[in-house]
Design a protein around this motif. Structure first.
Motif: not given
Lengths: 205, 152
Positions: A5, A47, A50-51, A54, A76, A80, A83, B28-32, B34-35, B38-39, B44
């Motif tokens: 991607w 990760r 993000v931490e 956020q 969020q 993305v 990334y 954090t889990d939600r963001v990861m 989504s990523i 995406l990959e 989504e």
């Protein structure tokens, strides 16, 4: 190793890569290093970003949208976009400058989509007052509310400049880079913004 | 006056520096997630949230639609099963038909028999097709075979 991607992706912020190399020559920004690792396919580095970011991002958006849900969604989306931008990222500027440039664009896109300024009422469930009893005023919540309303009513550039300076502790130069403006313009926005907030305080007391 | 001015400045600084929102534990889990989505290249699903009066309006619309549907259904149930035959039409009972034409079956029974036979043919064809498909046969041969069976 880039993911399939990322190899195909074009970063959202491809037109922005602030150039303040002299600030980063002698110090390594760990977040910038992390984003470079993300570009190499290291999801743990993502990760960590993000931490780390956020809370600043959610609170930055919250001061503009007055909605926790919206602030979280916007934050969020920024992650993305970060990334997506990672493969093209070059650490020529402080990471915070880069992040808040993307964040501000995200906020403005959100406003354009909604075709209105975000003035939604605050859900009382999500409005967390943290009273500071050292304050000389009887009602901290009252001051918070008055300043919140005054901040909402500021022009976007004044509000963003103030938040980046005080909430995110960016320097005038970093704010100027992030907002694609001159330092003198940033100072002018901050001065006018503060003046409007002071006026709101005087009306309250 | 000067003291008051300074306290205003302090309040503004404190307000601006304050970060009242603590991110949720699962952010954090939600963001990861989504990523990851995406990959994988899976689009989504947009999150549509209705709040306040929009939710009320949505419920009201749903209830109104249900009422209209129920009313329409009750009207259709109240309708007579069929319109009365006009005076110019002569209807023969099963006994009359048997007497006049020697036909012991009623018209409805004959029609049902025809439908049943057609259905049986269709089921047979479906069975044969399924069987041929399972055997991974040559399609041209399968079609000719099927046609032959039908002819027989």
């Amino acid at each position: 190793m880039l993911t399939a991607w990322q190899q195909q992706a074009r970063p959202v912020s491809s037109d922005f890569m602030p150039d303040i190399a002299e600030e980063t020559d002698h110090e390594v920004d760990p977040d910038a290093q992390a984003l470079l690792a993300v570009a190499s396919g290291d999801t743990r580095a993502m990760r960590a970003i993000v931490e780390r970011w956020q809370k600043p991002l959610i609170n930055y958006f919250y001061r503009s949208t007055k909605s926790r849900h919206e602030a979280e969604d916007l934050a969020q989306q920024v992650f993305v976009n970060l990334y997506k931008a990672a493969p093209r990222y070059e650490p020529r500027a402080k990471f915070s400058t880069f992040v808040f440039h993307i964040a501000r664009r995200q906020l403005m896109n959100n406003w354009r989509t909604k075709k209105r300024k975000p003035l939604d009422a605050v859900d009382p469930e999500h409005f967390q007052h943290e009273p500071d009893h050292t304050q000389p005023y009887e009602s901290t919540a009252e001051i918070e509310e008055a300043l919140g309303i005054a901040l909402e009513q500021l022009p976007e550039k004044q509000r963003t400049a103030l938040l980046l300076l005080k909430q995110q502790e960016l320097s005038y130069e970093e704010i100027a880079h992030s907002m694609e403006a001159t330092v003198s313009l940033v100072k002018s926005w901050i001065h006018r913004g503060r003046k409007a907030l002071k006026q709101a305080m005087e009306e309250l007391t | 006056m000067n003291k008051k001015h300074h306290s205003h400045e302090d309040s503004i600084d404190q307000f601006l520096a304050h970060q009242p929102i603590e991110p949720r534990d699962d952010f954090t889990d939600r963001v990861m997630h989504s990523i990851e989505v995406l990959e994988q290249g899976v689009p989504e699903e947009p999150v549509v949230e209705f709040s306040g009066w929009r939710r009320v309006a949505l419920w009201a619309t749903g209830i109104a639609a249900a009422l209209v549907l129920a009313f329409g259904l009750s009207l259709s149930l109240e309708q007579p099963p069929s319109a009365p035959a006009s005076d110019s039409t002569i209807t023969l009972s099963a006994e009359d038909r048997a007497l006049l034409f020697g036909d012991t079956r009623t018209q409805d029974t004959a029609s049902a028999d025809t439908d049943y036979a057609a259905m049986e043919d269709l089921l047979l064809m479906a069975d044969q097709l399924a069987m041929l498909d399972t055997l991974d046969t040559d399609p041209d041969w399968a079609i000719s075979e099927l046609l032959d069976t039908q002819t027989l």
